[in-house]
Design a protein around this motif. Structure first.
Motif, mmCIF file in Angstrom:
data_model
loop_
_atom_site.group_PDB
_atom_site.id
_atom_site.type_symbol
_atom_site.label_atom_id
_atom_site.label_comp_id
_atom_site.label_asym_id
_atom_site.label_seq_id
_atom_site.Cartn_x
_atom_site.Cartn_y
_atom_site.Cartn_z
ATOM 1 N N CYS B 155 0.847 -1.196 0.000
ATOM 2 C CA CYS B 155 0.000 0.000 0.000
ATOM 3 C C CYS B 155 0.879 1.240 0.000
ATOM 4 O O CYS B 155 2.057 1.193 0.354
ATOM 5 N N SER B 156 0.264 2.332 -0.417
ATOM 6 C CA SER B 156 1.023 3.576 -0.421
ATOM 7 C C SER B 156 0.507 4.474 0.693
ATOM 8 O O SER B 156 -0.604 4.300 1.187
ATOM 9 N N PHE B 157 1.337 5.391 1.129
ATOM 10 C CA PHE B 157 0.941 6.288 2.219
ATOM 11 C C PHE B 157 1.299 7.730 1.876
ATOM 12 O O PHE B 157 2.146 7.978 1.022
ATOM 13 N N GLU B 158 0.615 8.624 2.558
ATOM 14 C CA GLU B 158 0.869 10.056 2.386
ATOM 15 C C GLU B 158 1.823 10.525 3.480
ATOM 16 O O GLU B 158 1.743 10.071 4.610
ATOM 17 N N ILE B 159 2.705 11.427 3.122
ATOM 18 C CA ILE B 159 3.533 12.065 4.152
ATOM 19 C C ILE B 159 3.847 13.451 3.643
ATOM 20 O O ILE B 159 4.021 13.649 2.439
ATOM 21 N N ASP B 160 3.887 14.433 4.546
ATOM 22 C CA ASP B 160 4.059 15.767 3.985
ATOM 23 C C ASP B 160 5.496 15.937 3.504
ATOM 24 O O ASP B 160 6.425 15.361 4.051
ATOM 25 N N PRO B 161 5.644 16.658 2.396
ATOM 26 C CA PRO B 161 6.933 16.694 1.704
ATOM 27 C C PRO B 161 8.087 17.153 2.593
ATOM 28 O O PRO B 161 9.213 16.674 2.456
#
Ligand code: SF4
Lengths: 473, 203
Positions: B155-161
């Motif tokens: 799965c993919s995840f979000e993380i702030d840049p």
């Protein structure tokens, strides 16, 4: 086509500036630079430290060969592990003395103002900062302490950070931040008598969950919030972190300005007038947008009490323990279906940055007056600052508490949390005016029930969790 | 300066309970010195040992079970790291060997502390965290690609840049910021004129 007649005097009106929230005004006015990675560099106006987490930041900063950019805007207090028994000289925490001595040395080396253990202004950081007007409307204030959100009550952007971020703020006067989402929590209507800001906070967290405010900067608004004095507002904002919020705040108004005027670090004279004029513009503009809104009818809120090991595990005082996680019920030692009112308690604690200010002590004293703590119950009052303690003594509150069988302490965090010094014995059931009922928060195996100071006072008298309205006098 | 963590792989220990707070991750009584080290022993002390102050392992606790003692990844529940701001929680996890926590959500201060200390806070939905726990095998986290792989699961995840850049390169935030000292200076000059009451003089 009927064209508009343009004359020399008439100009088309300028487009209205987009309405902004209090948060947007605070944030935008502190944005120093936009960074390549999408974060923003936010100017920090005040930094507060305490001996438990601030010491490590000061020490690490010095070890890295860096200095505090503006020492005059950095303050430090000794509150977390200081002894609160009369005649104190240090800490009761085993191995804790090093936190006091190193904080003292580091604060002196850095040239920052320290409110040491014997300072007449010593107290819990979130109590003394407003008291001395170190926090002001429109400021950014950070502290390596999660309850820094309390100070948003004055119309400031105040939030808790880690020690490394405290180093960053001290060295650069800024923090790298990603802009949080915004939420408004409106408490419409008025609170019933005997219901307090603590109950507002617990009711919100019980309704929406301890993660409900996750990642939001939260403005508390509405008639019931406007009606609160500054001390009550501090209590409400204090619990924003228990709601997983980045911070909480309240628009500054005349109540705020009256509270601050003349206090130690407040601007004076012409500067005061200028500041107040600027602060009047901070309130959220009509029509401004929030990412999320919650509305709660304040009149529906009851005195609240927690039954488990998260602040979300709270119900109205007339309620019962729900059918919940076995682990949580096991720790707290209560069965589902048990009515909270009437559960016997072993101890009662009035104190902490949530509820240890003069108004809290007055309301608790009004319930306790002329009565006595139930046999076998240990009861304590720990004022939030030495200023609160002296003011309470001037009104005779100390005698009311002492005659009722409460211990009357010096200021500090005391038994709000357990650091290895003084604590309650395992299994003790404590009703507490604090903010956290986590497993072991007040000592290994200690069972904490969160409530308002008046509920704590009433329960101490009854020897069991009690509705403060039944003991109002 | 922390070590960069562009990639983490290893055993993931499940500790999936909601609202695991920093008092549990490192009880205050385990913070014994004014420093960032010597904390791994106190990690989860209240759960990991049989009694407060004791060092006798509680066999029920996940990190005491064979197979999980060398975990480099922790699987957590919603609102992980709530409570006190103490960075000691993250220092203790790091010193123990944890390099990533996968959970449905993190408390904001804890998340910031992770980013500054070489621990990747990976946000995945509750079902995904549980699926990884069931799978139980080794987990691989690719921060640059923002993916988590575990057996057949991916799965993919979000993380702030900004968090991603700090972690992947192990950057020192203070050094980065000091490159903006010109902008900080001109901000302060403007601000001092607009809000002189903010600037306290040395007493
Ligand atoms: S009183 Fe309790 S919650 Fe407040 S700062 Fe002290 S330890 Fe933290």
């Amino acid at each position: 086509m009927t064209g508009v007649q343009w004359t020399a005097k008439w100009r088309p009106p300028l487009p209205e500036p987009a309405p902004r929230t209090l948060f947007e005004k605070l944030w935008d006015s502190h944005c120093v630079a936009r960074l390549d990675d999408g974060a923003e560099l936010i100017a920090i106006d005040r930094i507060f430290l305490h001996e438990r987490t601030g010491s490590v930041a000061l020490k690490a900063l010095a070890e890295a060969g860096r200095t505090v950019a503006e020492p005059a805007r950095v303050f430090c207090t000794m509150d977390h592990i200081v002894d609160t028994r009369p005649g104190r000289t240090g800490t009761l925490v085993k191995g804790g003395a090093v936190f006091l001595t190193e904080t003292r040395a580091a604060a002196q080396a850095a040239g920052i103002r320290l409110f040491d253990i014997d300072d007449p202004d010593q107290g819990i950081v979130h109590v003394i900062s407003p008291e001395l007007a170190i926090v002001l409307p429109g400021l950014t204030l950070v502290c390596p302490d999660s309850h820094t959100c309390s100070q948003g009550a004055l119309g400031a952007l105040a939030w808790g950070i880690g020690s490394s971020e405290a180093e960053h703020a001290m060295a650069t006067g800024t923090l790298r931040m990603s802009r949080p989402k915004t939420m408004r929590v409106t408490f419409s209507g008025r609170l019933q008598p005997g219901v307090t800001p603590k109950d507002m906070a617990l009711a919100l967290i019980a309704a929406d969950g301890a993660a409900g405010g996750g990642g939001y900067a939260i403005e508390f608004a509405g008639e019931a919030v406007e009606a609160l004095d500054v001390e009550g507002r501090l209590t409400l904002c204090n619990m924003a972190t228990e709601f997983a919020a980045v911070t909480g705040f309240i628009a500054p108004d005349e109540v705020t300005f009256d509270y601050l005027k003349g206090r130690r670090y407040a601007p004076k004279g012409e500067l005061w007038e200028r500041a107040v004029a600027a602060w009047r513009l901070l309130a959220t503009d009509p029509g401004a947008h929030f990412d999320r809104e919650i509305v709660i009818d304040a009149a529906e809120i009851e005195p609240m009490v927690s039954w488990g090991t998260s602040p979300q595990s709270s119900v109205g005082i007339g309620g019962a323990v729900p059918d919940a996680d076995a682990r949580e019920l096991g720790y707290i030692g209560l069965e589902a279906g048990t009515r909270l009112a009437g559960v016997p308690i072993d101890a009662a604690f009035i104190g902490s940055c949530t509820n240890s200010r003069l108004s809290d002590l007055r309301r608790a004293a009004a319930i306790v007056k002329g009565r006595h703590v139930a046999p076998g119950v240990r009861a304590l009052v720990v004022p939030g600052s030495m200023n609160v303690r002296r003011a309470a003594e001037a009104e005779g509150l100390d005698r009311i508490f002492a005659e009722a069988g409460f211990e009357w302490r010096l200021s500090g965090c005391s038994m709000c949390f357990y650091a290895g010094g003084e604590g309650f014995a395992p299994g003790t059931r404590v009703i507490s005016s604090t903010n956290r009922n986590f497993e072991g928060r007040q000592g290994p195996g200690v069972r904490t029930h969160l409530a308002s100071p008046e509920t704590v006072a009433a329960s101490a008298i009854r020897g069991a969790i009690a509705d403060p309205r039944e003991l109002a006098q | 300066m922390t070590e960069p963590v562009p990639f983490v792989s290893g055993v993931a220990a499940p500790l999936i309970r909601p609202n695991i707070d920093t008092d549990q991750i490192i009880p205050s009584r385990e913070m014994k010195s004014v420093g960032k080290t010597g904390l791994a022993d106190g990690l989860f002390a209240g759960w990991r040992y049989t009694a407060p102050g004791s060092r006798e392992p509680n066999p029920d606790f996940v990190l005491n079970q064979p197979g999980f003692a060398h975990a480099t990844i922790l699987l957590g529940g919603p609102n992980f790291g709530c409570g006190s701001s103490r960075e000691h929680a993250v220092w203790a996890l790091h010193e123990y060997g944890i390099r990533a926590v996968i959970a449905p959500g993190f408390a904001p201060i804890f998340r910031g502390n992770c980013v500054r200390n070489g621990i990747i806070p990976v946000v995945l939905p509750e079902e995904a965290v549980e699926a990884i726990a069931v799978e139980g095998a080794k987990v691989a986290i690719d921060l640059l690609a923002q993916t988590v792989a575990c057996g057949p699961l991916s799965c993919s995840f979000e993380i702030d840049p900004s968090a991603k850049a700090m972690l992947a390169e192990g950057l020192d935030a203070i050094d980065l910021t000091l490159k903006h000292c010109g902008e900080i200076g001109s901000f302060q000059t403007r601000d001092r004129a607009a809000r002189p009451w903010v600037y306290l003089e040395d007493s």
